[in-house]
Design a protein around this motif. Sequence first.
Motif, mmCIF file in Angstrom:
data_model
loop_
_atom_site.group_PDB
_atom_site.id
_atom_site.type_symbol
_atom_site.label_atom_id
_atom_site.label_comp_id
_atom_site.label_asym_id
_atom_site.label_seq_id
_atom_site.Cartn_x
_atom_site.Cartn_y
_atom_site.Cartn_z
ATOM 1 N N ILE A 184 0.851 -1.189 0.000
ATOM 2 C CA ILE A 184 0.000 0.000 0.000
ATOM 3 C C ILE A 184 0.888 1.241 0.000
ATOM 4 N N ASP A 185 0.651 2.134 -0.953
ATOM 5 C CA ASP A 185 1.344 3.413 -0.980
ATOM 6 C C ASP A 185 0.867 4.244 0.210
ATOM 7 N N ALA A 186 1.786 4.530 1.148
ATOM 8 C CA ALA A 186 1.414 5.256 2.366
ATOM 9 C C ALA A 186 1.700 6.745 2.275
ATOM 10 N N SER A 187 1.996 7.238 1.074
ATOM 11 C CA SER A 187 2.218 8.673 0.911
ATOM 12 C C SER A 187 0.891 9.368 0.622
ATOM 13 N N GLY A 188 0.887 10.683 0.725
ATOM 14 C CA GLY A 188 -0.347 11.436 0.506
ATOM 15 C C GLY A 188 -1.070 11.686 1.810
ATOM 16 N N THR A 189 -2.314 12.138 1.716
ATOM 17 C CA THR A 189 -3.069 12.463 2.918
ATOM 18 C C THR A 189 -3.454 11.184 3.666
ATOM 19 N N PRO A 190 -3.631 11.268 4.988
ATOM 20 C CA PRO A 190 -4.080 10.089 5.737
ATOM 21 C C PRO A 190 -5.385 9.517 5.197
ATOM 22 N N GLU A 191 -6.284 10.397 4.780
ATOM 23 C CA GLU A 191 -7.581 9.940 4.260
ATOM 24 C C GLU A 191 -7.403 9.123 2.984
#
Length: 205
Positions: A184-191
Amino acid sequence: MRGRFISLEGGEGVGKSTQLRALADALRSRGLEVVETREPGGSPGAEAIRSLLLGGAEDRWGPRAEALLFAAARADHVDKTIRPAVERGAWVLCDRFLDSSLAYQGGAGGLGIAAVLEINRFGIADYLPDRTLLLLHPQGSERARKRDAGESDRIGSRPAAYHQAVDAAFRSIAADEAGRVRPIDASGTPEAVTERLMAAIEDLL
């Protein structure tokens, strides 16, 4: 109806704890009972072992002793917390499970993934998650250093080369077990990350 067992994995600073709570909220909004737990820990016996594993000097335990302590904690965790909850129909979300031992002690620690897998298979009787969500973030280690501000536990404080080896081991495990482990790409916003996690377990709902 049997519940589900989902583990969240990844190196330091990828957001597992934050995302576990968000995923739990999303599942509860669908009317599911959710049990949030962690490793090492998650049962009284395993929490006692956690304090032994994470505290003290770096050389407190040798690699084999460390791997065996993790396996013992995991055996108690499965027996006392995870399996009973799943059997009564709950969804169990676990912050780390077997794959962390394979990546940290087996891969980065030099014991070999096969050796660490063997002692854990005995401890948990081959009880594996229905789905493992492997969070990957390119700045995970840097985020962990800022978060911990020099107060990392004895494993988190290991050098950068160790954590790079952990990341490589996790990616190898994901490639070998594509049916269970979903990167899972964990970058970006938490949402946005939570949405990716939900998409990766939608077939289990």
